[in-house]
Design an enzyme around this catalytic site. Structure first.
Site, PDB file in Angstrom:
ATOM      1  CE  LYS A 136      14.637  38.919  -1.052  1.00  0.00           C
ATOM      2  NZ  LYS A 136      14.191  37.641  -0.465  1.00  0.00           N
TER       3      LYS A 136
HETATM    4  C1  LIG Z   1      14.365  37.409   0.893  1.00  0.00           C
HETATM    5  C2  LIG Z   1      13.443  36.451   1.550  1.00  0.00           C
HETATM    6  C3  LIG Z   1      13.277  36.426   2.950  1.00  0.00           C
HETATM    7  C4  LIG Z   1      14.072  37.343   3.872  1.00  0.00           C
HETATM    8  O1  LIG Z   1      13.721  38.687   3.736  1.00  0.00           O
HETATM    9  P1  LIG Z   1      14.561  39.858   4.414  1.00  0.00           P
HETATM   10  O2  LIG Z   1      14.046  41.129   3.898  1.00  0.00           O
HETATM   11  O3  LIG Z   1      15.966  39.569   3.996  1.00  0.00           O
HETATM   12  O4  LIG Z   1      14.369  39.750   5.863  1.00  0.00           O
HETATM   13  C5  LIG Z   1      12.375  35.548   3.490  1.00  0.00           C
HETATM   14  N1  LIG Z   1      11.666  34.687   2.703  1.00  0.00           N
HETATM   15  C6  LIG Z   1      11.788  34.676   1.356  1.00  0.00           C
HETATM   16  C7  LIG Z   1      11.008  33.698   0.558  1.00  0.00           C
HETATM   17  C8  LIG Z   1      12.675  35.566   0.727  1.00  0.00           C
HETATM   18  O5  LIG Z   1      12.807  35.549  -0.609  1.00  0.00           O
END
Ligand SMILES: *Cc1c(COP(=O)(O)O)cnc(C)c1O
Length: 452
Positions: free
Chosen positions: A110
């Site tokens: 993210k």
């Molecule tokens: C947020 C997150 C996901 C999922 O991502 P999306 O965009 O919601 O599909 C997967 N793995 C980790 C470690 C995350 O922080």
């Protein structure tokens, strides 16, 4: 370049406006009016660094930001990453790669979007001479990444609510040990849903939210999706040319945001064989792609908590293309979903997406197997991506978090705990958090007294 809403009832807006407002006023999500064809640029882009590539790509969309300014914002966003390649592609086998997306400040993918979004917000504040207050609720990773995107920025404050005692100790430290004066981490006495409901009410109070220029940082922001396209492109350019058309990107997913970004890129003339949506036991998307039925179920806590989601908020962007860009049809489907919690698609156009599901037992077994076969430690989210790999494809598995963020799950699988210096350093920093009831009035009073 302008951006339209998936629900077709918002006049097209420019990049900066779409980023600033997040959700379109008609309730839809923003998408580019048309997707550029970048196939002619690819050979030219092969040698670019991550930040240079990001600039070339985003320039096609952020046409209302001065190029030199945009370049500066991008350079600043990725300078906080600890690996020189930003998104290194590791080769584990002849047909198996891992794209490491965990070298940002909070060690999860993210950061790619939220570092950039933080700098875009800062630029907007400077440009129009106003301040911005970000308010959000988190069950873990998003809050930490959002906080680190805005850390110490002038004319901004960020208020992140999380359920007290129900996020992991490391996640709590990432949110509360920042030392920054514009960060307010609020541990609420209640669940994530209580916190989320309070925030929804506050955003609904138009006078209050306008007075403080409240902004949400949720996964539907256009800038997040476009920033995420870049690492797919970066990885594609690093796979040998003869293998590129046979790539299947495998994406551990919850909200569908990450995999959607890759798919959008493929619609711009970047040829790949396909995408795989890798879910944990909360498998709404796996059920969709295997049966055509989209039905919201109960969320069950899993070893991969950031994917413990049953409503995939970016699904609407995919739906828009799947129904042939028919905004009326999108509105009809979304209305039925809201009313009944489900929708069955006849002949769903899946654009060749495949899917998989990993239970907690699968996750543990996969972490153990990948460690034994490759000497490589993966986190529980990434582990979902290794379920049922297609032997005919060149798999590029996206690694969404550093394994040191989930020491208990890793120890249970391989008997040792991975460490990361950034997390070790956090353990000796003081925690600064504010305890509040999950009540609208208490949260409003807190925001009122601290907002910039
Ligand atoms: C947020 C997150 C996901 C999922 O991502 P999306 O965009 O919601 O599909 C997967 N793995 C980790 C470690 C995350 O922080």
């Amino acid at each position: 370049m302008k951006f339209i809403s998936t629900r077709g009832q918002t006049p097209p807006v420019r990049f900066s406006e779409a980023v600033a407002i997040g959700l379109a006023p008609d309730g839809g999500l923003f998408l580019p009016e048309s997707l550029p064809d970048i196939s002619g640029q690819l050979s030219k882009w092969e040698k670019l660094s991550y930040a240079e590539l990001c600039f070339e790509f985003l320039s096609l969309f952020a046409t209302d930001i001065e190029p030199s300014v945009l370049r500066g914002l991008i350079e600043k966003s990725y300078a906080t990453f600890s690996h020189p390649e930003i998104a290194p592609l590791k080769k584990l086998g002849a047909k198996l790669y891992v794209l490491e997306l965990f070298h940002g400040p909070t060690l999860a993918f993210k950061d790619f979007a939220l570092q950039l979004l933080g700098n875009l917000y800062e630029h907007q504040c400077q440009r129009d001479g106003r301040s911005i207050n970000v308010l959000g609720a988190t069950s873990g990773d998003t809050g930490a990444a959002a906080i680190h995107g805005l850390l110490g920025k002038p004319n901004t404050a960020i208020f992140i609510l999380y359920p007290d005692g129900r996020v992991s100790p490391l996640q709590e430290r990432q949110m509360t040990c920042t030392g920054a004066e514009n960060v307010f981490s609020i541990a609420v006495d209640g669940s994530f849903d209580d916190a989320q409901a309070a925030i929804k009410t506050i955003f609904g109070e138009k006078d209050f939210s306008a007075k403080h220029r409240l902004s949400a940082v949720n996964s539907i922001n256009l800038a997040r999706v476009l920033a995420q396209c870049v690492y797919y492109l970066f990885a594609w350019l690093r796979v040998p040319a003869r293998d590129r058309a046979n790539i299947e990107f495998v994406v551990p997913t919850g909200n569908f945001g990450n995999v959607l970004a890759g798919w959008l890129l493929s619609q711009m003339g970047v040829g790949v064989a396909g995408f795989k949506v890798a879910t944990n036991q909360n498998d709404i998307l796996h059920r969709l792609f295997s049966t055509g039925e989209y039905r919201v179920g109960d969320v069950q806590a899993s070893l991969a908590p950031s994917m413990d989601i049953q409503v995939a908020s970016n699904f609407e962007r995919f739906l828009y293309f799947s129904v042939g860009r028919d905004a009326d049809k999108v509105r009809a489907v979304m209305a039925q979903l809201k009313a009944t919690g489900g929708y069955t698609f006849e002949n769903l156009n899946t654009f060749g997406f495949s899917s998989s599901r990993a239970s907690d037992a699968d996750i543990t077994a996969i972490i153990r197997r990948v460690h034994a076969n490759h000497g490589y430690v993966i986190d529980p989210h990434t582990a979902c991506g290794f379920q049922d790999l297609n032997p005919d494809r060149v798999s590029v598995v996206l690694s969404t978090a550093h394994p040191a963020k989930f020491p208990d799950a890793i120890r249970a699988a391989i008997g040792q705990e991975p460490v990361h210096p950034a997390l070790e350093a956090l353990k000796s920093c003081p925690i600064v958090k504010h305890l509040l009831p999950a009540k609208v009035e208490a949260i409003k009073a807190f925001v009122e007294s601290r907002a910039v």
